[in-house]
Design an enzyme around this catalytic site. Structure first.
Site, PDB file in Angstrom:
ATOM      1  N   ARG A  22      49.757-119.937  82.262  1.00 43.37           N
ATOM      2  CA  ARG A  22      49.872-120.062  80.807  1.00 43.37           C
ATOM      3  C   ARG A  22      50.238-121.497  80.464  1.00 43.37           C
ATOM      4  O   ARG A  22      51.151-122.076  81.055  1.00 43.37           O
ATOM      5  CB  ARG A  22      50.933-119.117  80.255  1.00 43.37           C
ATOM      6  CG  ARG A  22      51.243-119.421  78.806  1.00 43.37           C
ATOM      7  CD  ARG A  22      51.558-118.211  77.982  1.00 43.37           C
ATOM      8  NE  ARG A  22      51.783-118.606  76.592  1.00 43.37           N
ATOM      9  CZ  ARG A  22      50.850-118.687  75.663  1.00 43.37           C
ATOM     10  NH1 ARG A  22      49.599-118.388  75.959  1.00 43.37           N
ATOM     11  NH2 ARG A  22      51.124-119.058  74.433  1.00 43.37           N
ATOM     12  N   ILE A  23      49.495-122.060  79.530  1.00 44.84           N
ATOM     13  CA  ILE A  23      49.850-123.384  79.015  1.00 44.84           C
ATOM     14  C   ILE A  23      50.562-123.105  77.693  1.00 44.84           C
ATOM     15  O   ILE A  23      49.940-122.676  76.723  1.00 44.84           O
ATOM     16  CB  ILE A  23      48.594-124.247  78.758  1.00 44.84           C
ATOM     17  CG1 ILE A  23      47.654-124.217  79.958  1.00 44.84           C
ATOM     18  CG2 ILE A  23      48.995-125.669  78.398  1.00 44.84           C
ATOM     19  CD1 ILE A  23      48.199-124.791  81.214  1.00 44.84           C
ATOM     20  N   HIS A  24      51.857-123.327  77.684  1.00 52.96           N
ATOM     21  CA  HIS A  24      52.678-122.918  76.545  1.00 52.96           C
ATOM     22  C   HIS A  24      53.210-124.158  75.833  1.00 52.96           C
ATOM     23  O   HIS A  24      53.634-125.101  76.471  1.00 52.96           O
ATOM     24  CB  HIS A  24      53.838-122.069  77.071  1.00 52.96           C
ATOM     25  CG  HIS A  24      54.593-121.354  76.003  1.00 52.96           C
ATOM     26  ND1 HIS A  24      54.241-120.096  75.558  1.00 52.96           N
ATOM     27  CD2 HIS A  24      55.685-121.716  75.294  1.00 52.96           C
ATOM     28  CE1 HIS A  24      55.073-119.720  74.621  1.00 52.96           C
ATOM     29  NE2 HIS A  24      55.964-120.691  74.430  1.00 52.96           N
ATOM     30  N   GLU A  70      55.981-125.872  73.222  1.00 54.04           N
ATOM     31  CA  GLU A  70      57.368-125.672  72.781  1.00 54.04           C
ATOM     32  C   GLU A  70      57.441-125.134  71.351  1.00 54.04           C
ATOM     33  O   GLU A  70      56.693-125.556  70.474  1.00 54.04           O
ATOM     34  CB  GLU A  70      58.080-127.025  72.844  1.00 54.04           C
ATOM     35  CG  GLU A  70      59.508-126.994  72.376  1.00 54.04           C
ATOM     36  CD  GLU A  70      60.215-128.322  72.654  1.00 54.04           C
ATOM     37  OE1 GLU A  70      59.526-129.339  72.864  1.00 54.04           O
ATOM     38  OE2 GLU A  70      61.449-128.310  72.661  1.00 54.04           O
ATOM     39  N   CYS A  77      55.853-116.936  69.499  1.00 53.76           N
ATOM     40  CA  CYS A  77      55.970-117.849  70.639  1.00 53.76           C
ATOM     41  C   CYS A  77      57.008-117.371  71.663  1.00 53.76           C
ATOM     42  O   CYS A  77      56.764-117.415  72.874  1.00 53.76           O
ATOM     43  CB  CYS A  77      56.323-119.250  70.159  1.00 53.76           C
ATOM     44  SG  CYS A  77      55.097-119.925  69.035  1.00 53.76           S
ATOM     45  N   GLU A  90      55.957-129.509  70.203  1.00 58.51           N
ATOM     46  CA  GLU A  90      56.490-128.631  69.153  1.00 58.51           C
ATOM     47  C   GLU A  90      55.539-128.561  67.956  1.00 58.51           C
ATOM     48  O   GLU A  90      54.937-129.569  67.570  1.00 58.51           O
ATOM     49  CB  GLU A  90      57.854-129.183  68.727  1.00 58.51           C
ATOM     50  CG  GLU A  90      58.498-128.468  67.577  1.00 58.51           C
ATOM     51  CD  GLU A  90      58.961-127.056  67.894  1.00 58.51           C
ATOM     52  OE1 GLU A  90      59.700-126.861  68.864  1.00 58.51           O
ATOM     53  OE2 GLU A  90      58.579-126.142  67.156  1.00 58.51           O
ATOM     54  N   GLY A  91      55.428-127.373  67.405  1.00 58.05           N
ATOM     55  CA  GLY A  91      54.658-127.208  66.155  1.00 58.05           C
ATOM     56  C   GLY A  91      53.185-127.559  66.295  1.00 58.05           C
ATOM     57  O   GLY A  91      52.637-128.218  65.431  1.00 58.05           O
ATOM     58  N   ASP A 100      45.755-128.604  64.556  1.00 57.16           N
ATOM     59  CA  ASP A 100      46.298-128.523  65.911  1.00 57.16           C
ATOM     60  C   ASP A 100      46.192-129.921  66.517  1.00 57.16           C
ATOM     61  O   ASP A 100      45.094-130.462  66.617  1.00 57.16           O
ATOM     62  CB  ASP A 100      45.473-127.516  66.719  1.00 57.16           C
ATOM     63  CG  ASP A 100      46.091-127.183  68.063  1.00 57.16           C
ATOM     64  OD1 ASP A 100      46.942-127.959  68.542  1.00 57.16           O
ATOM     65  OD2 ASP A 100      45.720-126.144  68.643  1.00 57.16           O
ATOM     66  N   ARG A 156      47.475-130.843  69.552  1.00 61.58           N
ATOM     67  CA  ARG A 156      47.899-130.840  70.958  1.00 61.58           C
ATOM     68  C   ARG A 156      46.841-131.411  71.897  1.00 61.58           C
ATOM     69  O   ARG A 156      45.663-131.438  71.587  1.00 61.58           O
ATOM     70  CB  ARG A 156      48.214-129.403  71.400  1.00 61.58           C
ATOM     71  CG  ARG A 156      49.461-128.868  70.764  1.00 61.58           C
ATOM     72  CD  ARG A 156      49.697-127.429  71.110  1.00 61.58           C
ATOM     73  NE  ARG A 156      48.717-126.561  70.486  1.00 61.58           N
ATOM     74  CZ  ARG A 156      48.714-125.244  70.622  1.00 61.58           C
ATOM     75  NH1 ARG A 156      49.618-124.666  71.377  1.00 61.58           N
ATOM     76  NH2 ARG A 156      47.801-124.511  70.022  1.00 61.58           N
ATOM     77  N   THR A 174      45.672-116.579  77.553  1.00 59.62           N
ATOM     78  CA  THR A 174      45.586-117.150  76.190  1.00 59.62           C
ATOM     79  C   THR A 174      44.602-116.363  75.342  1.00 59.62           C
ATOM     80  O   THR A 174      43.713-115.683  75.868  1.00 59.62           O
ATOM     81  CB  THR A 174      45.136-118.626  76.237  1.00 59.62           C
ATOM     82  OG1 THR A 174      45.137-119.168  74.925  1.00 59.62           O
ATOM     83  CG2 THR A 174      43.748-118.795  76.819  1.00 59.62           C
TER      84      THR A 174
END
Ligand SMILES: Nc1nc2c(ncn2[C@@H]2O[C@H](COP(=O)(O)OP(=O)(O)OP(=O)(O)O)[C@@H](O)[C@H]2O)c(=O)[nH]1
Length: 489
Positions: free
Chosen positions: A277-279, A281, A295, A336-337, A370, A372, A398
């Site tokens: 899993r790529i999670h 924060e 989350c 984050e976020g 997004d 990221r 995912t």
């Protein structure tokens, strides 16, 4: 804000109304007819409140996100700007009868002619080299094209299509054993050459502490950079302290690890590839149990799933070898976020309370839906011997199609996508009523600590809206109940 204060900013002139305050602008935007405005609206560095502007946007159909591309905090994206981040320099608002001095909002949008040039350049139209003016920040999306109107009808916001980046380097600085409610995990802390954040890998591989040797079925998941010898002067205690040991560390057991001599090998086909899993924060969801998002629950569910014993295929004859301990990796990225940071996420939540969804709120703040990136995650997985052509493939946990695409574009060998259905939706599927959610084993509804690791399902109105937005605007691969397939922000 005090209405009286705003009245002091309304200026009636011979030529009509001068717009000087948030409320005046709000009135102008939502009133039946535009007032006669001297000199038009102020577009840049004006005293506008993004929250009120967002409220105006919700009710004014002709208003686009470009009207709101301003930032409350002066120069928040320009670290050298005076007072941009140092709140000790902020003296507060003066009291008395003088007009109140408010902080000006700094536009983060480049002037139109510069944006036009950039767009032309992106579209292959020759133009002058782009040089941003002082005090501007080009916000033209680097990776995602955002719609011209935040509530545009195109349902999906798609994330960047990254290109493989081979030059990212990561180094595992330390590793330690963490007992979790689901079983044992090893926490790995990484440094990298891209940012100064401490990204993490949570490795579930309790077989590393077992007396039975499972390595013939599945190689231990270990960091190459951690097990390497870092210098000639490194002592055994240095290695133990940073976690370069094998087995269980205790006062009576201390076996330092050896650098890995060979490249990763593919294990037998008797067991499935490890779950990964790529999670990203989420302070609110993971630390203070926010029920606006799933989350915390996802982090918990990922550790739980990875900790489940793995069934061997039927080739195995001995009963003892029919199961091996679970294994998997959560790469925990400090993004984050969805990459916009906690400050912006908190402000986005207020816009969501004003009626916008999670995607629109980001756009109104001048961010992408997004932001990221996953290059560092890929580098961490490679360091763990996973996902390369010669090593083990991965099963990616995912619902996010962009994440799968990003991983594959980076060259990660994804052999399967494993969905993460929110617990409340799974439970709802099992209940007679589609609206009954969040039950514990005794059938009672849980609230406290619902999202913490080891907790139960997170549920509620905010979460439902967030999940629907992920499906309907971000293309997440989750089954909606039939009555929920239309988009309601
Ligand atoms: N900007 C913003 N970020 C949020 C919000 N809610 C959660 N997040 C962040 O979203 C990230 C998690 O994203 P998710 O969409 O849940 O997960 P995902 O990685 O895209 O998809 P899955 O792999 O299917 O879970 C974390 O960084 C959270 O902080 C929100 O309302 N606004």
């Amino acid at each position: 804000m005090d209405a009286h204060v705003h009245e002091t900013f309304l200026t009636h002139t011979d030529n009509g109304l001068q717009i000087d305050s948030d409320l005046a602008l709000l009135d102008a935007l939502t009133g039946p007819a535009l007032p006669n405005i001297k000199g038009g609206f102020k577009r840049r560095d004006s005293d506008l409140d993004p929250l009120l502007l967002a409220a105006a946007a919700a009710s004014g159909p002709g208003v686009t996100r470009n009207h709101y591309h301003h930032d409350f905090f002066p120069g928040v994206m320009l670290p050298k700007a005076e007072g941009s981040w140092d709140w000790t320099k902020w003296k507060g608002e003066p009291v008395g009868t003088r007009p109140i001095q408010r902080y000006a909002y700094v536009s983060r949008q480049a002037p139109r002619h510069l944006r036009q040039k950039l767009e032309n350049k992106e579209n292959g139209v020759p133009g002058q080299p782009l040089r941003p003016a002082d005090n501007t920040f080009l916000t033209t999306p680097k990776r995602t094209r955002v719609p011209s109107h935040p509530t545009s009808t195109s349902p999906f916001i798609s994330a960047p299509t990254p290109t493989p980046s081979k030059d990212v380097e990561v180094k595992c600085m330390a590793r330690t054993r963490i007992p979790t409610p689901h079983g044992l995990a090893f926490l790995h802390l990484y440094h990298n050459n891209r940012d100064n954040k401490e990204h993490l890998a949570i490795i579930v591989d309790p077989a590393q502490l077992s007396d039975t040797d499972y390595s013939i079925f599945a190689p231990p998941i270990r960091s190459r950079s951690l097990d390497a010898v870092w210098s000639d002067s490194e002592t055994e205690m240095d290695r133990l302290t940073r976690g370069a040991y094998i087995g269980r560390l205790s006062p009576s057991s201390r076996t330092v690890s050896s650098p890995m001599s060979q490249s990763p090998s593919r294990p037998t086909d008797l067991i499935p590839s490890p779950l990964i899993r790529i999670h990203s924060e989420c302070f609110t969801g993971e630390t203070i149990g926010s029920m606006r998002c799933d989350c915390g629950e996802q982090l918990d569910e990922a550790i739980r799933l990875m900790s489940q014993p793995i069934s061997m295929s039927s080739l195995s004859t001995s009963a003892a070898a029919q199961h091996i301990p679970g294994r998997g990796v959560i790469v925990y990225l400090r993004q984050e976020g969805r990459g916009i940071g906690l400050l912006s996420k908190i402000r986005a939540y207020n816009l969501q309370d004003l009626g916008h969804d999670t995607v629109t709120a980001n756009l109104l703040l001048g961010h992408m839906a997004d932001e990221r990136g996953y290059e560092i995650a890929i580098a961490i997985l490679r360091d763990l011997g996973l996902g390369s052509e010669s090593g083990e493939g991965v099963r990616l946990l995912t619902n996010n199609p962009d994440k799968v695409k990003a991983m594959e574009n980076e060259g990660l060998r994804v052999v399967e996508r494993v969905p993460m259905v929110p617990r409340s939706w799974r439970k709802r599927g099992q209940q007679a009523s589609p609206h009954v959610v969040g039950f514990d084993d005794d059938g009672g509804e849980r609230t406290a600590g619902a999202t913490m690791v080891g907790g139960d399902a997170v549920h509620g109105e905010d979460l439902e809206k967030y999940l629907r937005t992920k499906v309907l605007r971000m293309g997440h691969m989750l089954p909606l109940f039939p009555q929920e397939t239309s988009y309601a922000a």
